[in-house]
Design a protein around this motif. Structure first.
Motif, PDB file in Angstrom:
ATOM      1  N   ALA A  20       0.845  -1.202   0.000  1.00  0.00           N
ATOM      2  CA  ALA A  20       0.000   0.000   0.000  1.00  0.00           C
ATOM      3  C   ALA A  20       0.883   1.256   0.000  1.00  0.00           C
ATOM      4  O   ALA A  20       1.937   1.284   0.631  1.00  0.00           O
ATOM      5  CB  ALA A  20      -0.907   0.004   1.227  1.00  0.00           C
ATOM      6  N   PRO A  21       0.425   2.295  -0.703  1.00  0.00           N
ATOM      7  CA  PRO A  21       1.201   3.542  -0.786  1.00  0.00           C
ATOM      8  C   PRO A  21       0.972   4.379   0.473  1.00  0.00           C
ATOM      9  O   PRO A  21       0.211   5.328   0.472  1.00  0.00           O
ATOM     10  CB  PRO A  21       0.607   4.226  -2.022  1.00  0.00           C
ATOM     11  N   MET A  22       1.668   4.009   1.554  1.00  0.00           N
ATOM     12  CA  MET A  22       1.446   4.679   2.843  1.00  0.00           C
ATOM     13  C   MET A  22       2.224   5.981   2.893  1.00  0.00           C
ATOM     14  O   MET A  22       3.452   5.994   2.753  1.00  0.00           O
ATOM     15  CB  MET A  22       1.884   3.751   3.983  1.00  0.00           C
ATOM     16  N   ASN A  23       1.497   7.059   3.149  1.00  0.00           N
ATOM     17  CA  ASN A  23       2.057   8.404   3.166  1.00  0.00           C
ATOM     18  C   ASN A  23       3.331   8.505   3.999  1.00  0.00           C
ATOM     19  O   ASN A  23       3.305   8.284   5.206  1.00  0.00           O
ATOM     20  CB  ASN A  23       1.006   9.371   3.741  1.00  0.00           C
ATOM     21  N   GLY A  24       4.434   8.830   3.342  1.00  0.00           N
ATOM     22  CA  GLY A  24       5.690   9.065   4.045  1.00  0.00           C
ATOM     23  C   GLY A  24       6.346   7.820   4.613  1.00  0.00           C
ATOM     24  O   GLY A  24       7.407   7.887   5.214  1.00  0.00           O
ATOM     25  N   ILE A  25       5.729   6.662   4.455  1.00  0.00           N
ATOM     26  CA  ILE A  25       6.220   5.424   5.071  1.00  0.00           C
ATOM     27  C   ILE A  25       6.647   4.422   4.013  1.00  0.00           C
ATOM     28  O   ILE A  25       7.671   3.752   4.140  1.00  0.00           O
ATOM     29  CB  ILE A  25       5.133   4.861   5.999  1.00  0.00           C
ATOM     30  N   SER A  26       5.852   4.346   2.935  1.00  0.00           N
ATOM     31  CA  SER A  26       6.247   3.505   1.802  1.00  0.00           C
ATOM     32  C   SER A  26       7.161   4.333   0.918  1.00  0.00           C
ATOM     33  O   SER A  26       6.738   4.938  -0.072  1.00  0.00           O
ATOM     34  CB  SER A  26       5.018   3.056   1.001  1.00  0.00           C
ATOM     35  N   PHE A  93      -0.426   3.767 -11.103  1.00  0.00           N
ATOM     36  CA  PHE A  93      -0.675   5.010 -10.363  1.00  0.00           C
ATOM     37  C   PHE A  93      -1.934   4.785  -9.554  1.00  0.00           C
ATOM     38  O   PHE A  93      -2.996   4.554 -10.114  1.00  0.00           O
ATOM     39  CB  PHE A  93      -0.880   6.166 -11.348  1.00  0.00           C
ATOM     40  N   LEU A  94      -1.798   4.822  -8.227  1.00  0.00           N
ATOM     41  CA  LEU A  94      -2.964   4.587  -7.378  1.00  0.00           C
ATOM     42  C   LEU A  94      -3.489   5.907  -6.835  1.00  0.00           C
ATOM     43  O   LEU A  94      -2.733   6.724  -6.312  1.00  0.00           O
ATOM     44  CB  LEU A  94      -2.610   3.662  -6.209  1.00  0.00           C
ATOM     45  N   LEU A  95      -4.787   6.105  -6.986  1.00  0.00           N
ATOM     46  CA  LEU A  95      -5.451   7.275  -6.402  1.00  0.00           C
ATOM     47  C   LEU A  95      -6.487   6.783  -5.400  1.00  0.00           C
ATOM     48  O   LEU A  95      -7.256   5.863  -5.690  1.00  0.00           O
ATOM     49  CB  LEU A  95      -6.122   8.108  -7.498  1.00  0.00           C
ATOM     50  N   VAL A 283       0.345   7.163  15.154  1.00  0.00           N
ATOM     51  CA  VAL A 283       0.828   5.955  14.470  1.00  0.00           C
ATOM     52  C   VAL A 283      -0.403   5.340  13.790  1.00  0.00           C
ATOM     53  O   VAL A 283      -1.256   4.750  14.451  1.00  0.00           O
ATOM     54  CB  VAL A 283       1.429   4.923  15.447  1.00  0.00           C
ATOM     55  N   PHE A 284      -0.496   5.506  12.487  1.00  0.00           N
ATOM     56  CA  PHE A 284      -1.615   4.893  11.775  1.00  0.00           C
ATOM     57  C   PHE A 284      -1.370   3.392  11.665  1.00  0.00           C
ATOM     58  O   PHE A 284      -0.286   2.952  11.274  1.00  0.00           O
ATOM     59  CB  PHE A 284      -1.767   5.492  10.369  1.00  0.00           C
ATOM     60  N   ALA A 285      -2.363   2.592  12.017  1.00  0.00           N
ATOM     61  CA  ALA A 285      -2.236   1.129  11.961  1.00  0.00           C
ATOM     62  C   ALA A 285      -3.629   0.522  11.990  1.00  0.00           C
ATOM     63  O   ALA A 285      -4.562   1.098  12.560  1.00  0.00           O
ATOM     64  CB  ALA A 285      -1.415   0.616  13.143  1.00  0.00           C
TER      65      ALA A 285
HETATM   66  C1  LIG Z   1       0.550   4.048   8.125  1.00  0.00           C
HETATM   67  C2  LIG Z   1      -0.436   4.045   7.002  1.00  0.00           C
HETATM   68  C3  LIG Z   1      -0.478   5.118   6.100  1.00  0.00           C
HETATM   69  C4  LIG Z   1      -1.368   5.100   5.028  1.00  0.00           C
HETATM   70  N1  LIG Z   1      -1.338   6.119   4.126  1.00  0.00           N
HETATM   71  C5  LIG Z   1      -2.098   6.032   3.006  1.00  0.00           C
HETATM   72  C6  LIG Z   1      -1.975   6.998   1.959  1.00  0.00           C
HETATM   73  O1  LIG Z   1      -1.199   7.950   2.042  1.00  0.00           O
HETATM   74  N2  LIG Z   1      -2.726   6.842   0.854  1.00  0.00           N
HETATM   75  C7  LIG Z   1      -3.581   5.777   0.708  1.00  0.00           C
HETATM   76  O2  LIG Z   1      -4.195   5.642  -0.317  1.00  0.00           O
HETATM   77  N3  LIG Z   1      -3.743   4.878   1.693  1.00  0.00           N
HETATM   78  C8  LIG Z   1      -3.013   4.958   2.820  1.00  0.00           C
HETATM   79  N4  LIG Z   1      -3.151   4.004   3.787  1.00  0.00           N
HETATM   80  C9  LIG Z   1      -4.154   2.935   3.602  1.00  0.00           C
HETATM   81  C10 LIG Z   1      -3.597   1.844   2.687  1.00  0.00           C
HETATM   82  O3  LIG Z   1      -3.658   2.275   1.341  1.00  0.00           O
HETATM   83  C11 LIG Z   1      -4.382   0.516   2.781  1.00  0.00           C
HETATM   84  O4  LIG Z   1      -5.715   0.701   2.428  1.00  0.00           O
HETATM   85  C12 LIG Z   1      -4.336  -0.121   4.136  1.00  0.00           C
HETATM   86  O5  LIG Z   1      -3.058  -0.064   4.703  1.00  0.00           O
HETATM   87  C13 LIG Z   1      -4.775  -1.581   4.038  1.00  0.00           C
HETATM   88  O6  LIG Z   1      -5.090  -2.108   5.272  1.00  0.00           O
HETATM   89  P1  LIG Z   1      -4.014  -2.741   6.283  1.00  0.00           P
HETATM   90  O7  LIG Z   1      -3.328  -1.567   6.899  1.00  0.00           O
HETATM   91  O8  LIG Z   1      -4.836  -3.505   7.236  1.00  0.00           O
HETATM   92  O9  LIG Z   1      -3.077  -3.601   5.486  1.00  0.00           O
HETATM   93  C14 LIG Z   1      -2.278   4.012   4.877  1.00  0.00           C
HETATM   94  C15 LIG Z   1      -2.235   2.965   5.789  1.00  0.00           C
HETATM   95  C16 LIG Z   1      -1.330   2.954   6.834  1.00  0.00           C
HETATM   96  C17 LIG Z   1      -1.299   1.778   7.777  1.00  0.00           C
END
Ligand SMILES: Cc1cc2nc3c(=O)[nH]c(=O)nc-3n(C[C@H](O)[C@H](O)[C@H](O)COP(=O)(O)O)c2cc1C
Length: 321
Positions: A20-26, A93-95, A283-285
Motif C-alpha cells: 500500500a502507498p502509505m504516506n511518508g512510510i512507503s 498510479f494509485l489514487l 501511528v496509523f495502523a
Molecule cells: C501508516 C499508514 C499510512 C497510510 N497512508 C495512506 C496513503 O497515504 N494513501 C492511501 O491511499 N492509503 C493509505 N493508507 C491505507 C492503505 O492504502 C491501505 O488501504 C491499508 O493499509 C490496508 O489495510 P491494512 O493496513 O490492514 O493492510 C495508509 C495505511 C497505513 C497503515
C-alpha cells in the motif's frame, strides 16, 4: 507452485501482493524491496510533498528493474504532482479518496495503469466508469484513512459491481490466510499496509514500529483528531485508523474543543512529532496489528505471506476430497 491471478499476469509478479502507498512510510527502498521480492511496491506520495516524491521516486527507480507504482491522496493531487510522478515512469498510479476523473486521462495516456482505492460499492462503479484498470476495495479494518464497510462483504460486492475489472482486497490482511481468503472472495490479490509498515525498510520511526508489534487490534481506533491537529480537512466518510494514544484518548469525541484549542495544541503536537513521542504523535495502523509480531525485511514478508497463502489454498482444495 506460484499463485497466478490477473494481477500477477498483468505485471509479471511472483505473488499477488501489493505494498500500500502509505504516506511518508512507503518510500522508495520499501517499494523496491517489495517489487524485487516478486510483489508490486507502491511509493506513498500521500499529501504530495514534491521534494519527498522526487527523492523517493529516484530511489525506487534506482533500486529495482521490476514494475513499481506510486500513490497519491486524490483530493490533494494536482495536475503538476501527477505529471511529476508520471515523469519517473511508474507502472501503476494509485489514487485513493476522491474523484479520479481529473487525472485518469493523463495517467492512462502515459501508458500507466490506473488503480483506484474505494470504500463503497458506488465508489467502485464510479472508478470503473472513470477508466480504472484495477479497483482496490478497502475495508474499515485498514490502517490509515478509510470508511465504514468491512472487507469481508465489501470485496465480493465490489467484484460483482465492476466485473471484469480486477479487484484487490485491502484492510486487515497481514498473512497468507488473509491473502488466500481475499482470493476466495474474488479478489486478484491483496494490498497490504500495516504489515509492511513494520518492515525493516519502512520509513516509519523505529519506536512507532515497536508500538505496532506490541499493539492489539482493540488498541486501534478510527478518529479525526489527528486530521484536526495536522489541519488536514478530510471530508465524510473518511476517518483515520490509528493506535489509540494519550492524545487520542484526550480529544476523541471532543473534536470541536480540539479545533478551538489549535493555537496551543499544535505547537505541542509538532514537538511530539519531532521528538518521536508517540503518546501524542500519530501511528496509523489497522486491525491486522494482532497478526504482527516482528519487524523483518519486506522480502521476508512477501515470501512468508506467499508460502502461507499457497499452503492455505492447498488446505482448501483438500477439504473437497
Ligand atoms: C501508516 C499508514 C499510512 C497510510 N497512508 C495512506 C496513503 O497515504 N494513501 C492511501 O491511499 N492509503 C493509505 N493508507 C491505507 C492503505 O492504502 C491501505 O488501504 C491499508 O493499509 C490496508 O489495510 P491494512 O493496513 O490492514 O493492510 C495508509 C495505511 C497505513 C497503515
Amino acid at each position: 507452485v506460484a499463485i497466478r491471478t490477473a494481477l500477477t499476469e498483468a505485471f509479471g509478479l511472483a505473488s499477488p501482493i501489493v505494498l500500500a502507498p502509505m504516506n511518508g512510510i512507503s518510500g522508495g527502498r520499501l517499494a523496491a524491496a517489495v517489487s524485487n521480492a516478486g510483489g508490486l511496491g507502491l511509493v506513498g506520495g500521500g499529501y504530495g510533498d514534491p521534494d519527498w516524491l522526487r527523492r523517493e521516486l529516484t530511489l525506487v527507480q534506482a533500486e529495482t528493474d521490476r514494475p513499481w507504482g506510486v500513490g497519491l491522496i486524490t483530493w490533494r493531487a494536482t495536475p503538476e504532482l501527477v505529471e511529476l510522478a508520471l515523469g519517473y515512469r511508474p507502472a501503476v498510479f494509485l489514487l485513493s479518496f476522491g474523484d479520479v476523473r481529473p487525472y485518469a486521462a493523463a495517467i492512462k495516456a502515459a501508458g500507466c495503469r490506473l488503480v483506484c482505492q474505494v470504500q463503497e460499492v458506488d465508489m467502485a462503479r464510479d472508478a470503473a466508469a472513470a477508466g480504472a484498470d484495477i479497483v482496490v476495495a478497502q475495508g474499515t479494518e485498514a490502517g490509515g484513512h478509510g470508511a465504514v464497510r468491512a472487507t469481508m462483504p465489501l470485496v465480493p460486492a465490489v467484484v460483482d459491481a465492476v466485473a471484469p475489472v480486477p479487484v484487490l482486497a485491502a484492510g486487515g490482511i497481514a498473512d497468507g490466510r488473509g491473502l488466500a481468503a481475499a482470493l476466495m472472495l474474488g479478489a486478484q490479490g491483496a494490498m497490504i499496509g500495516t504489515r509492511f509498515a513494520a518492515a525493516d525498510e519502512s520509513l516509519m520511526d523505529e519506536r512507532a514500529r515497536a508500538r505496532i508489534v506490541a499493539a492489539r487490534a482493540a488498541d486501534t481506533q478510527r478518529t479525526r483528531v489527528f486530521d484536526i491537529i495536522r489541519e488536514y480537512s478530510w471530508s465524510e466518510p473518511y476517518t483515520g485508523r490509528a493506535l489509540r494514544n494519550r492524545f487520542c484518548s484526550d480529544w476523541h469525541d471532543r473534536e470541536r474543543e480540539l479545533a478551538a484549542a489549535l493555537a496551543t495544541e499544535m505547537p505541542k503536537y509538532g514537538r511530539a512529532v519531532e521528538q518521536g513521542d508517540f503518546e501524542t504523535a500519530v501511528v496509523f495502523a489497522g486491525e491486522a496489528v494482532d497478526l504482527i509480531n516482528d519487524v523483518v525485511p519486506a522480502a521476508e514478508l512477501v515470501r512468508r505471506i506467499s508460502v502461507e497463502a499457497e499452503a492455505q489454498l492447498r488446505v482448501g482444495g483438500a477439504m473437497l476430497a
